[in-house]
Design a protein around this motif. Structure first.
Motif, short mmCIF file in Angstrom:
data_model
loop_
_atom_site.label_atom_id
_atom_site.label_comp_id
_atom_site.label_asym_id
_atom_site.label_seq_id
_atom_site.Cartn_x
_atom_site.Cartn_y
_atom_site.Cartn_z
N ILE A 1 -4.39 6.63 -0.38
CA ILE A 1 -4.37 7.20 -1.73
C ILE A 1 -2.93 7.30 -2.23
O ILE A 1 -2.67 7.14 -3.42
CB ILE A 1 -5.10 8.56 -1.72
CG1 ILE A 1 -6.61 8.30 -1.61
CG2 ILE A 1 -4.78 9.38 -2.96
CD1 ILE A 1 -7.46 9.51 -1.40
N LEU A 2 -1.99 7.55 -1.34
CA LEU A 2 -0.58 7.57 -1.70
C LEU A 2 -0.04 6.16 -1.51
O LEU A 2 -0.13 5.60 -0.41
CB LEU A 2 0.19 8.54 -0.81
CG LEU A 2 -0.13 10.01 -1.04
CD1 LEU A 2 0.40 10.85 0.10
CD2 LEU A 2 0.44 10.49 -2.37
N THR A 3 0.49 5.57 -2.57
CA THR A 3 0.91 4.17 -2.48
C THR A 3 2.31 3.99 -3.09
O THR A 3 2.72 4.77 -3.95
CB THR A 3 -0.07 3.25 -3.24
OG1 THR A 3 -0.07 3.63 -4.62
CG2 THR A 3 -1.48 3.37 -2.70
N PRO A 4 3.00 2.93 -2.67
CA PRO A 4 4.34 2.69 -3.21
C PRO A 4 4.35 1.84 -4.48
O PRO A 4 5.40 1.68 -5.08
CB PRO A 4 5.04 1.95 -2.06
CG PRO A 4 3.94 1.22 -1.38
CD PRO A 4 2.68 2.02 -1.56
N ALA A 5 3.19 1.27 -4.88
CA ALA A 5 3.23 0.32 -6.00
C ALA A 5 1.98 0.39 -6.85
O ALA A 5 0.95 0.94 -6.46
CB ALA A 5 3.39 -1.09 -5.44
N ALA A 6 2.07 -0.23 -8.04
CA ALA A 6 0.95 -0.28 -8.98
C ALA A 6 0.03 -1.44 -8.63
O ALA A 6 0.48 -2.48 -8.18
CB ALA A 6 1.48 -0.46 -10.39
N CYS A 7 -1.29 -1.23 -8.86
CA CYS A 7 -2.24 -2.34 -8.71
C CYS A 7 -2.73 -2.77 -10.08
O CYS A 7 -2.86 -3.95 -10.37
CB CYS A 7 -3.40 -1.90 -7.82
SG CYS A 7 -4.68 -3.15 -7.60
N GLU A 8 -3.02 -1.81 -10.94
CA GLU A 8 -3.64 -2.11 -12.24
C GLU A 8 -2.73 -1.74 -13.41
O GLU A 8 -3.12 -1.01 -14.31
CB GLU A 8 -4.98 -1.38 -12.35
CG GLU A 8 -6.03 -1.86 -11.36
CD GLU A 8 -6.41 -3.33 -11.55
OE1 GLU A 8 -6.50 -3.79 -12.69
OE2 GLU A 8 -6.59 -4.02 -10.52
N GLY A 9 -1.48 -2.23 -13.38
CA GLY A 9 -0.59 -1.97 -14.51
C GLY A 9 0.18 -0.68 -14.34
O GLY A 9 -0.31 0.28 -13.75
N THR A 10 1.40 -0.67 -14.89
CA THR A 10 2.29 0.46 -14.64
C THR A 10 2.13 1.58 -15.65
O THR A 10 2.74 2.63 -15.51
CB THR A 10 3.76 -0.02 -14.67
OG1 THR A 10 3.94 -0.78 -15.87
CG2 THR A 10 4.07 -0.90 -13.48
#
Ligand code: 4AD
Ligand code: MG
Length: 441
Positions: A168-177
């Motif tokens: 759930i905690l991530t370093p990057a965007a998947c679906e747009g910033t």
């Protein structure tokens, strides 16, 4: 010391009443409603599994018992003993001749339960969501939700998929910033996940067929009836799958979920007043149309879509209305879709992607695609979108070490539940909705 009859009576769930007709039983629950009619009191009890009408007759009950029941306040917790009878006129078909009743916690008459059978405004109900959940409508919706989730898991588990959940905690965007929730992460920052997809891709290359299923987050400024800021998404991902495989999987999943809900949750759909004839039409195969055809159809139906733009909520409704079951719209312009989508080899300006639109105006319930499996192409897409390559180093590795075509999709649980229940807004489909306006309770 001899036990009293009431202590000896077995505690039962209201849903199991049929098996105990003619016997003395004990129910544990709450007062749902109370009606008085001359010499008779008709308390209605609820226990989380159903409703049961009780009867207390002034002439045969002790004066203390009659008075105790008469004074009961809505939602007081209690234990009641009595004899079960079949009674076709009572809600649920059974009735309890009350012999004893113990109040566990009496709701004070001076501070009554805030939600009464009269109509309340939506803001008031949302503010009291923790109590509103006890209403028959909300209970029915949550049971349908559970059934949808159960059917989803059943479908994948029996089809050779391995569950592997994403962080759930991530370093990057998947679906747009633009819809990221940023959180402090020690001396750094992290984002709440928008989708488990990128991680599911890594798992698919390990497991072949995998799915993740968890909460996802979008800082959506949208105030529509289809948007939450926290919603649950199930995301299958399959190695060697191409766009057609993804579409086949998506329609089989949805047909299975609808079939299970119809088979197991008809009483709940009846509480909600859902027209089940519309759901019975959801049979395979689902219609499939290209984005190009979709634009033409929307505009022929009175829409004003510009070629090259994404379908808006209104466009989706105009299109979906033309079909009696969900429709798959494939090959959108790559420019309006996410960076990871594989281009169509015939028309590289189009992405090998698919959205599934639910009938009756419920809009997009599934979004998916084939993923880019070529390292250089993926790199250039990450750069073109201005995304930080460093955060995607591991994701690029998947294209360095045994890359294969693969794909998957995400299905939003709340949108599916709203559609199957036939309710207006997704806010009622999750126990505690999070929206742009509300994070309480
Ligand atoms: O189309 P979306 O953004 O696709 C993805 O996130 C992909 N990474 C999924 C994948 O390929 N593994 O979202 C997928 C679905 C939508 O079709 C919709 O059902 C739901 O997630 N959804 C929302 N539901 C409620 N509130 C929101 N704000 C939602 N945004 C998306
Ligand atoms: Mg989408």
């Amino acid at each position: 010391m001899a036990e009293t009859a009431s202590q000896a009576a077995p505690a039962i769930a209201i849903r199991d009443a049929a098996a105990h007709v003619g016997r003395s039983v004990r129910l544990r629950g709450w007062l749902y409603n109370l009606r008085e009619s001359g010499q008779l009191l008709f308390p209605i009890f609820r226990d989380g599994t159903g409703l049961m009408q009780g009867v207390v007759f002034k002439k045969t009950a002790s004066p203390e018992l009659f008075e105790r029941v008469r004074q009961l306040t809505q939602e007081s917790s209690l234990e009641v003993t009595g004899t079960l009878r079949a009674e076709p006129r009572a809600p649920g078909g059974y009735e309890l001749d009350v012999q004893d009743l113990v109040v566990l916690q009496a709701v004070a008459a001076a501070e009554p339960y805030p939600i009464t059978p009269k109509e309340h405004g939506i803001e008031f109900l949302m503010e009291h969501r923790h109590l509103w959940l006890r209403s028959q409508r909300q209970v029915a919706i949550l049971r349908v939700r559970h059934e949808v989730i159960r059917a989803v898991r059943e479908f994948f588990d029996e089809d050779g998929f391995t569950l592997a959940d994403a962080p759930i905690l991530t370093p990057a965007a998947c679906e747009g910033t633009t819809t990221l929730f940023e959180v402090e992460y020690f001396d750094d920052k992290a984002y709440l996940t928008q989708s488990g997809q990128l991680y599911a891709e890594a798992c698919a290359l390990a497991l072949g067929k995998t799915y993740c299923f968890g909460p996802t987050f979008r800082a959506e400024k949208s105030k529509t009836r289809r948007h939450l800021t926290e919603f649950w998404m199930v995301e299958p991902e399959v190695a060697f799958a191409e766009l057609d495989d993804i579409m086949n999987l998506a329609e089989r999943l949805v047909a299975h979920v609808v079939e299970r809900v119809l088979a197991r949750r008809r009483p709940e759909l009846a509480v909600l007043g859902r027209d089940t004839a519309a759901l019975e039409k959801v049979q395979l195969p689902f219609p499939r149309i290209s984005y190009d055809d979709a634009v033409a159809r929307v505009n022929a139906a009175g829409g004003a879509m510009q070629y090259g733009t994404d379908l808006g909520g209104g466009d989706e409704t105009l299109l979906a209305r033309q079909f009696d079951r969900p429709v798959l719209v494939h090959r959108y312009p790559a420019a309006v879709k996410a960076f990871y989508m594989q281009p169509d080899p015939v028309r590289p300006d189009l992405a090998l992607c698919v959205d599934m639109l639910a009938p009756e105006g419920y809009g997009e319930i599934i979004g998916g695609s084939q993923r880019i499996h070529d390292l250089d192409l993926l790199r250039s897409r990450i750069a073109a979108q201005g995304l930080p390559e460093e955060a995607f180093r591991w994701y690029l590795d998947l294209r360095r070490f045994g890359s294969v075509p693969h794909g998957g999709f995400g299905m939003g649980i709340e949108r599916v539940v709203a559609w199957l229940c036939g309710i207006e807004h997704v806010r009622e489909t999750i126990p505690f909705p999070r929206t742009i306006y509300r994070i309480y309770p």
